[in-house]
Design a protein around this motif. Sequence first.
Motif, PDB file in Angstrom:
ATOM      1  N   LEU A 237       0.830  -1.205   0.000  1.00 16.25           N
ATOM      2  CA  LEU A 237       0.000   0.000   0.000  1.00 16.25           C
ATOM      3  C   LEU A 237       0.866   1.257   0.000  1.00 16.25           C
ATOM      4  N   LEU A 238       2.009   1.176   0.655  1.00 14.68           N
ATOM      5  CA  LEU A 238       2.937   2.308   0.684  1.00 14.68           C
ATOM      6  C   LEU A 238       3.438   2.627  -0.722  1.00 14.68           C
ATOM      7  N   LEU A 239       3.865   1.614  -1.445  1.00 13.98           N
ATOM      8  CA  LEU A 239       4.341   1.848  -2.813  1.00 13.98           C
ATOM      9  C   LEU A 239       3.202   2.304  -3.721  1.00 13.98           C
ATOM     10  N   GLU A 240       2.011   1.788  -3.500  1.00 13.19           N
ATOM     11  CA  GLU A 240       0.854   2.230  -4.283  1.00 13.19           C
ATOM     12  C   GLU A 240       0.582   3.713  -4.035  1.00 13.19           C
ATOM     13  N   TYR A 241       0.781   4.149  -2.780  1.00 10.39           N
ATOM     14  CA  TYR A 241       0.599   5.567  -2.448  1.00 10.39           C
ATOM     15  C   TYR A 241       1.628   6.416  -3.191  1.00 10.39           C
ATOM     16  N   LEU A 242       2.887   5.977  -3.185  1.00  7.71           N
ATOM     17  CA  LEU A 242       3.925   6.716  -3.909  1.00  7.71           C
ATOM     18  C   LEU A 242       3.583   6.831  -5.388  1.00  7.71           C
ATOM     19  N   LYS A 243       3.093   5.734  -5.930  1.00  9.42           N
ATOM     20  CA  LYS A 243       2.763   5.709  -7.362  1.00  9.42           C
ATOM     21  C   LYS A 243       1.567   6.618  -7.662  1.00  9.42           C
ATOM     22  N   GLU A 244       0.535   6.523  -6.832  1.00  9.31           N
ATOM     23  CA  GLU A 244      -0.683   7.312  -7.057  1.00  9.31           C
ATOM     24  C   GLU A 244      -0.400   8.813  -6.978  1.00  9.31           C
TER      25      GLU A 244
ATOM     26  N   GLN B 184      19.661  -4.994   2.056  1.00  2.00           N
ATOM     27  CA  GLN B 184      18.343  -4.459   1.689  1.00  2.00           C
ATOM     28  C   GLN B 184      18.450  -3.371   0.618  1.00  2.00           C
ATOM     29  N   LEU B 185      19.524  -2.587   0.664  1.00  2.00           N
ATOM     30  CA  LEU B 185      19.706  -1.582  -0.380  1.00  2.00           C
ATOM     31  C   LEU B 185      19.862  -2.257  -1.735  1.00  2.00           C
ATOM     32  N   ASN B 186      20.522  -3.387  -1.766  1.00  3.54           N
ATOM     33  CA  ASN B 186      20.702  -4.110  -3.032  1.00  3.54           C
ATOM     34  C   ASN B 186      19.376  -4.597  -3.603  1.00  3.54           C
ATOM     35  N   VAL B 187      18.407  -4.865  -2.733  1.00  3.77           N
ATOM     36  CA  VAL B 187      17.065  -5.233  -3.225  1.00  3.77           C
ATOM     37  C   VAL B 187      16.440  -4.039  -3.932  1.00  3.77           C
ATOM     38  N   TRP B 188      16.523  -2.873  -3.318  1.00  2.00           N
ATOM     39  CA  TRP B 188      16.016  -1.647  -3.956  1.00  2.00           C
ATOM     40  C   TRP B 188      16.723  -1.409  -5.290  1.00  2.00           C
ATOM     41  N   ARG B 189      18.039  -1.558  -5.289  1.00  2.00           N
ATOM     42  CA  ARG B 189      18.809  -1.284  -6.510  1.00  2.00           C
ATOM     43  C   ARG B 189      18.503  -2.294  -7.612  1.00  2.00           C
ATOM     44  N   LYS B 190      18.174  -3.514  -7.230  1.00  2.00           N
ATOM     45  CA  LYS B 190      17.827  -4.538  -8.225  1.00  2.00           C
ATOM     46  C   LYS B 190      16.523  -4.185  -8.932  1.00  2.00           C
ATOM     47  N   PHE B 191      15.520  -3.781  -8.148  1.00  2.00           N
ATOM     48  CA  PHE B 191      14.204  -3.506  -8.733  1.00  2.00           C
ATOM     49  C   PHE B 191      14.106  -2.096  -9.302  1.00  2.00           C
ATOM     50  N   LEU B 192      14.904  -1.167  -8.765  1.00  2.00           N
ATOM     51  CA  LEU B 192      14.864   0.223  -9.244  1.00  2.00           C
ATOM     52  C   LEU B 192      16.286   0.671  -9.566  1.00  2.00           C
ATOM     53  N   PRO B 193      16.864   0.139 -10.623  1.00  2.00           N
ATOM     54  CA  PRO B 193      18.273   0.406 -10.924  1.00  2.00           C
ATOM     55  C   PRO B 193      18.558   1.833 -11.391  1.00  2.00           C
ATOM     56  N   ASP B 194      17.557   2.550 -11.876  1.00  2.00           N
ATOM     57  CA  ASP B 194      17.790   3.882 -12.425  1.00  2.00           C
ATOM     58  C   ASP B 194      17.588   5.010 -11.408  1.00  2.00           C
ATOM     59  N   VAL B 195      17.248   4.644 -10.182  1.00  2.00           N
ATOM     60  CA  VAL B 195      17.023   5.634  -9.134  1.00  2.00           C
ATOM     61  C   VAL B 195      18.364   6.116  -8.576  1.00  2.00           C
ATOM     62  N   LEU B 196      18.430   7.400  -8.168  1.00  2.00           N
ATOM     63  CA  LEU B 196      19.600   7.908  -7.462  1.00  2.00           C
ATOM     64  C   LEU B 196      19.451   7.559  -5.985  1.00  2.00           C
ATOM     65  N   TYR B 197      20.460   6.890  -5.440  1.00  2.00           N
ATOM     66  CA  TYR B 197      20.467   6.534  -4.019  1.00  2.00           C
ATOM     67  C   TYR B 197      21.557   7.332  -3.318  1.00  2.00           C
TER      68      TYR B 197
ATOM     69  N   LEU C  43       9.689  -7.448   2.545  1.00  2.00           N
ATOM     70  CA  LEU C  43       8.426  -8.074   2.144  1.00  2.00           C
ATOM     71  C   LEU C  43       8.222  -8.080   0.632  1.00  2.00           C
ATOM     72  N   LYS C  44       9.276  -7.725  -0.083  1.00  2.00           N
ATOM     73  CA  LYS C  44       9.279  -7.841  -1.555  1.00  2.00           C
ATOM     74  C   LYS C  44       8.077  -7.163  -2.203  1.00  2.00           C
ATOM     75  N   ALA C  45       7.767  -5.968  -1.717  1.00  2.00           N
ATOM     76  CA  ALA C  45       6.618  -5.239  -2.255  1.00  2.00           C
ATOM     77  C   ALA C  45       6.816  -4.865  -3.716  1.00  2.00           C
ATOM     78  N   PHE C  46       8.067  -4.796  -4.159  1.00  2.00           N
ATOM     79  CA  PHE C  46       8.343  -4.401  -5.544  1.00  2.00           C
ATOM     80  C   PHE C  46       7.757  -5.364  -6.560  1.00  2.00           C
ATOM     81  N   ARG C  47       7.568  -6.595  -6.160  1.00  2.00           N
ATOM     82  CA  ARG C  47       6.991  -7.574  -7.099  1.00  2.00           C
ATOM     83  C   ARG C  47       5.529  -7.271  -7.396  1.00  2.00           C
ATOM     84  N   ASN C  48       4.904  -6.489  -6.499  1.00  2.00           N
ATOM     85  CA  ASN C  48       3.480  -6.195  -6.654  1.00  2.00           C
ATOM     86  C   ASN C  48       3.196  -4.796  -7.190  1.00  2.00           C
ATOM     87  N   VAL C  49       4.135  -3.868  -6.966  1.00  2.00           N
ATOM     88  CA  VAL C  49       3.910  -2.478  -7.388  1.00  2.00           C
ATOM     89  C   VAL C  49       5.165  -1.957  -8.081  1.00  2.00           C
ATOM     90  N   ASP C  50       4.985  -1.383  -9.271  1.00  2.00           N
ATOM     91  CA  ASP C  50       6.103  -0.840 -10.041  1.00  2.00           C
ATOM     92  C   ASP C  50       6.106   0.681  -9.927  1.00  2.00           C
TER      93      ASP C  50
END
Length: 505
Positions: free
Chosen positions: A234-241, A286-299, A260-267
């Motif tokens: 729901l958090l990622l859905e909020y960011l997206k919305e 955990q940062l590597n999980v973010w970087r895997k699913f969102l590789p183009d983001v600035l961290y 909780l691997k929320a990235f698999r459910n919300v892009d």
Amino acid sequence: MVIRMKANVTYWLDESAERLPDKTAFAEEGKSVTFRELQSQAKAVATQIIGKGLFKKPVVVYMEKGVDVLVSFMGAAYSGNFYSPVDVDMPAARVNKILEVLEPALVITTAALKETFESYDYSGGFLLFEEACHGEIREEQIEAARNKGIDTDLLYVLFTSGSTGVPKGVTITHRSVIDYIDWVTETFGITAQDSFGNQAPFYFDNSILDIYSTIKTGATTFIIPKNLFAQPVLLLEYLKEKEINTIFWVPSALIVVAKLKAFRNVDVSETLKRVLFCGEVMPNKQLNVWRKFLPDVLYANLYGPTEITDACTYYIVDREFADDEPLPIGVPMANTDILVLNEKNEPVTGDEIGELCVRGTSLSMGYYHNPEKTREAFVQNPLNPFVPEIIYRTGDLVKYNEYGEIIYLSRKDFQIKHMGHRIELGEIETAVSSLEEVSLCCCLYDEKRQRIVLFLEGELEKAFINERISGLVPEYMLPGKVICLEKMPINANGKIDRVKLKERL
């Protein structure tokens, strides 16, 4: 009249309100405020404060987190006074200790909360927000107050925990916030087209980046409902919305999403551009999980205590890291100098460990009404015997890596002597955090039993953990006891609550 744009943060709001009057500045669920409304309501609040004859006095803001709190902050700033937020969920004993230190001249609250505040040790005046925010505006009085002020006047006081049980009020000036936010907006290219997703409570210094980057640039900040941080999908859905493209969260909030691997459910790859974090160590696993699913983001990893206006070093993640590697806290921000001093107060050499000390415009003026604690932490620069020059001793132990980047090791308080060895508990936490089965962990030292105690979420045997990390840390650093928790205690700022864990020793 000459407008001194660098003297007071309210000039940022004036400029944004003139340039983008009808653009949303801050929004919460069911309520929002445009820049023109923010300016108008804040000036109305300021007029009421000025009418009470207050100048350069502490004003407590006691309301539920939301846009009205931010209006009150700016109202205090317009009036030439400074604000100090008090959380409505804070225990009465702590509120009373804060009031004892601060001795506020005024409390801004609501009619619904006024009775609660009257139960505290406070006998001063009140300003009811719902009445004040739509009152008259006396521009000449506001200008007179601003013209009397200078950039080293206080903007706010935030209270942190004190080792003696008495909260310490960290004082921050307009100049320090202006210096910090100028750096933030330039470094990360923040403009009116950007939108923040706020996680930090307004009594926590991480919120300063969201609030004042928005006010300066004309961006928009969405105040994310607190309950969503326990529901990552729901958090990622909020960011997206809301099309939020920039977040500045504590690592534990990012860890929940990765775990909780929320990235698999919300892009959110098409909207999210920047992921900034600060407040505690961010495990690379955990940062590597973010970087895997969102590789183009600035961290970016920002580091710093409240006493230096939120952050003083930063590292924009620019290379790959193994799960068991520590993430650098990087290099000094512009107009900030970092001194890493050993026990002889000399600059460290090679990979020697030392205490991180800071000098520059970002420094707090000290602890409010607490000269003794101020003298302990804000000291003369031992490298400059020629003129008065104050540095802040953070109490954090660091070293430089082969890239010349600063690596955080632990608090001086977390450095222990065990089996004849000097040990940084943070090094053990980094090793344990790299294990696939571990999401959150914390190490404490049981002085009575002379053993290292590891707390973690989940069910893992000590023998299993020690076997897995034996190749990462020496044998003498292996935990002597492992306590498994269903849920790691988190304090109000979103950090692991070490005080509650100590009670379990």
